[in-house]
Design an enzyme around this catalytic site. Sequence first.
Site, PDB file in Angstrom:
ATOM      1  N   ASP A 129       0.740  -1.256  -0.048  1.00  0.00           N
ATOM      2  CA  ASP A 129      -0.059   0.050  -0.168  1.00  0.00           C
ATOM      3  C   ASP A 129       0.689   1.310  -0.039  1.00  0.00           C
ATOM      4  O   ASP A 129       0.235   2.305  -0.406  1.00  0.00           O
ATOM      5  CB  ASP A 129      -0.962  -0.152   1.276  1.00  0.00           C
ATOM      6  CG  ASP A 129      -1.797  -1.112   1.229  1.00  0.00           C
ATOM      7  OD1 ASP A 129      -1.715  -2.088   0.635  1.00  0.00           O
ATOM      8  OD2 ASP A 129      -3.061  -0.774   1.663  1.00  0.00           O
TER       9      ASP A 129
ATOM     10  N   GLU B   3      -5.722  -4.722  -6.394  1.00  0.00           N
ATOM     11  CA  GLU B   3      -6.625  -5.503  -5.596  1.00  0.00           C
ATOM     12  C   GLU B   3      -7.842  -4.681  -5.444  1.00  0.00           C
ATOM     13  O   GLU B   3      -7.943  -3.538  -4.984  1.00  0.00           O
ATOM     14  CB  GLU B   3      -5.994  -5.485  -3.821  1.00  0.00           C
ATOM     15  CG  GLU B   3      -5.651  -4.245  -3.630  1.00  0.00           C
ATOM     16  CD  GLU B   3      -4.822  -4.407  -1.922  1.00  0.00           C
ATOM     17  OE1 GLU B   3      -3.878  -5.147  -1.968  1.00  0.00           O
ATOM     18  OE2 GLU B   3      -5.537  -3.704  -1.157  1.00  0.00           O
TER      19      GLU B   3
END
Length: 858
Positions: free
Chosen positions: A452, A521
Amino acid sequence: MIGRLLTAVLALSLLAVPPAAGADHVPVVPLVPGKVMTVPGWRMQSSAVATQGGAEVSGARFGDRSWYAVPARSTVMAGLVVNRKYPDLNYSTTLRDAVNPVDFAVPWWYRHEFAAAPVPGRHTFLRLTGGVIARGELWVNGTMIAGTDRVAGAYPRYEFDVTALLKHGRNAIAIKAMPADPFRDLTVSFLDWSPPAPDNNMGVWRDVRVATTGPVSVSDARVLTALDLPGLRSATLTVKAELRNNTEHPVTTVLTGSASNRPLYHIVSLAPRHTQTVTFPAITVHEPKLWWPAQFGDQPLHRLDLTAWTSHGLSDRAESSFGIRDVRSELNSTGARQFYVNGKPFGVRGGGWASDLYLRAQPDRLAAELRHARDLGLNTLRLEGKQEDHELFELADRLGIMLLPGWECCTKWEKYSGWTDEDYRVAGESTSAEAKRMVNHPSVLGFLIGSDNAATARVEQAYLDALRGADFPAPIIPSAAAKTTPVLGKSGMKMDGPYWWIPPNYWYQDKLGGAAGFASEVGSGPAIPELDTLSRYLSPQEIDDLWRDPDKPQYHLAKKEVFAKLTVFSAALTQRYGAPKDLRDFLRKAQLANYEANRAQFEAYGRDFADPVNPATGVIYWMVNNAWPTLYWHLWSYDLASAGSFFGAKKALRPLHVQYSYDDRSVVLANTGLAAVPGLTVRATAFALDGRVISDKSAAVTADANTARRVLDVPKPDVSGTYLVRLLLQDAAGREVDRNIYWLSTSDDVLDFPKSTWWYTPTTAHADLTGLQNLPPAQVSKSVTYQRDGLDVVLRNDSSTVALSVRADLRTAPGGAQVLPVSWSDNYVTLWPGESVTLHASYQGARRPHVEISGFNV
């Protein structure tokens, strides 16, 4: 010297070592050069019970008979589960209620005994193929060989020369595993994927091995392949390995072997205790047998074998399989990451992989899950900080599934500001160990050094040094999110969500997670299994709450508040399909909702893969499987059963596929293969729910290679509410190649993008699919033919109305238990009056299972 070496090579005979005296009931380790023994299992106990020190615990004949016997790779929780310490931890809230986390606030001991007969001139090593979670002490025969200052983190691998500590007869290894904390240690965690393992995965989770060599050890044997692009007529193989002199004297060694049946030979002189990288002269292979992802071709594997010889004879050997292939990536004109395999553009259609919650080694289950992935048509699995063990990589090599490993988000792995010098060391050693383990696997597509977030300059350089030092052959990517790092630059990826329910037309928007660029994702969240699965894991009250009280938090949803309830999913289901009347009604509507949402995600990315303006280069569905039984983020459920989520995705991922576009009403023909397919016919028919034909169009087409194109459109119908569209693809002989059924509405779902969050986009108006609940009952007949590899079931609609979403299921007997896992050629199929379809099922276990038929209106 060379003559003596070659004479020793020819004269060598391996000597078996007999069991040492007093070595009853313990395995015998033959200390023969080139031989490796994997510790077959351990005795395990809490240090709160086993209070002795390491010197005593690692002594021969220490009394550990009352300890838990656990497998070779076993976290503490995995060991307790296999010893039936707890009731079923998958059921209801048992995981929360039955396990006391205080048990894991203290270290745990692992212990193993073996018998050996040390031989002068041979060197024996204790090898950890992965770290000890979170850190550990290593003891052999009463002596600590490494402490927690050295053995730290989940992934570094270690090797210690224990030759001087070995005794003739009984020997003992002891490992003291320390408590783990994913925000303090570089370990393995599950974040919002599931409840955390109560022990935070502490323990010995990968193999521990005892290896014997002569004066010289061989390690990290690898083959680097370079292809002649774009012709693919030849390949250059470069073979490398590390040679280490284990002695205090200079040693000359002959390194021989073969790579893809091409002979290898090299003479090396090593200084005392010196390690040297040996590079053989390059090998040219003409017309090579290339390794391809499954959608592109076959997966031939080649062998690498190396043997080191000294004047004492055979010293060590190394072997591996490898594939000849080329993987590259670049940023396209829009800044999106585009992958290429053997020079061909590779559209990633993948899913996020979840390891077992307790990190158990389960080869049969692993194989079943990868067969599910291949059966679905997925071509890539993303491994976020859970790189599994060698079995996954070997299966992926054989099945043609690409792997995209990397480090995980949100824990110590990305809390860079708090890193110590030890953390930098452990992170670098972890990356080096994983790179060396992956280097020969053709299935590896790249490595994400961040998830992330973006690594700092120092972290990035540590990772790059480790990867390049291991000759990692695939692209190195800075992050799974849209981040930029000092050396690697832009990631070319996006991580804008959604992670929760959104309607099918979301994916056709050029916004956030919609089909443009590379989404690392994304998914539509809740994935409701069928009743058999629910009954395995939920209490009757929890099942009832799914439809009666969707605002109530469910333990089998995520602990994170936004994912803890079915509120959003249930509201959309009610608005779009009608309020559930009972559990059965809720489940049949949930399967339709999961089917259409997952199909749309993959179809949108498939359609726009070759878009000339803003191509959709890749998508990772979040997630493909579960670490523990959940009601969200999976394409198959924890028991390996497949429901609407699975078959919606499977439909979209067919290699030659006809599909509908929710944005412009176009009909698209997609071909993910490398060969064009001519002589096809696409037909699109729209039906009112009463069976009346609203429109009917067809076109003769060629499916161009590795692309998709619009070939028809479906006119907007002159009806109100719900209608159906059937798409058929036929070959030149009139055989059906693909069929695809859509339930659509004359009113669209309307998304409120300005109010989007990181996890979903609100919907202000919904499609009207409520007409489906008024379909008359349909009658579907079946005929079953049993075969050696499974069975065929022919379904026929014998009624005068459409039979919607017809499901075939295998049971041991009428009304009996489900047969799992099963691979179906198709399922949840829709048939018009008089139509029939043949489904093939492959399964294991049951000899002649019963086929049960159900459906939305069957």
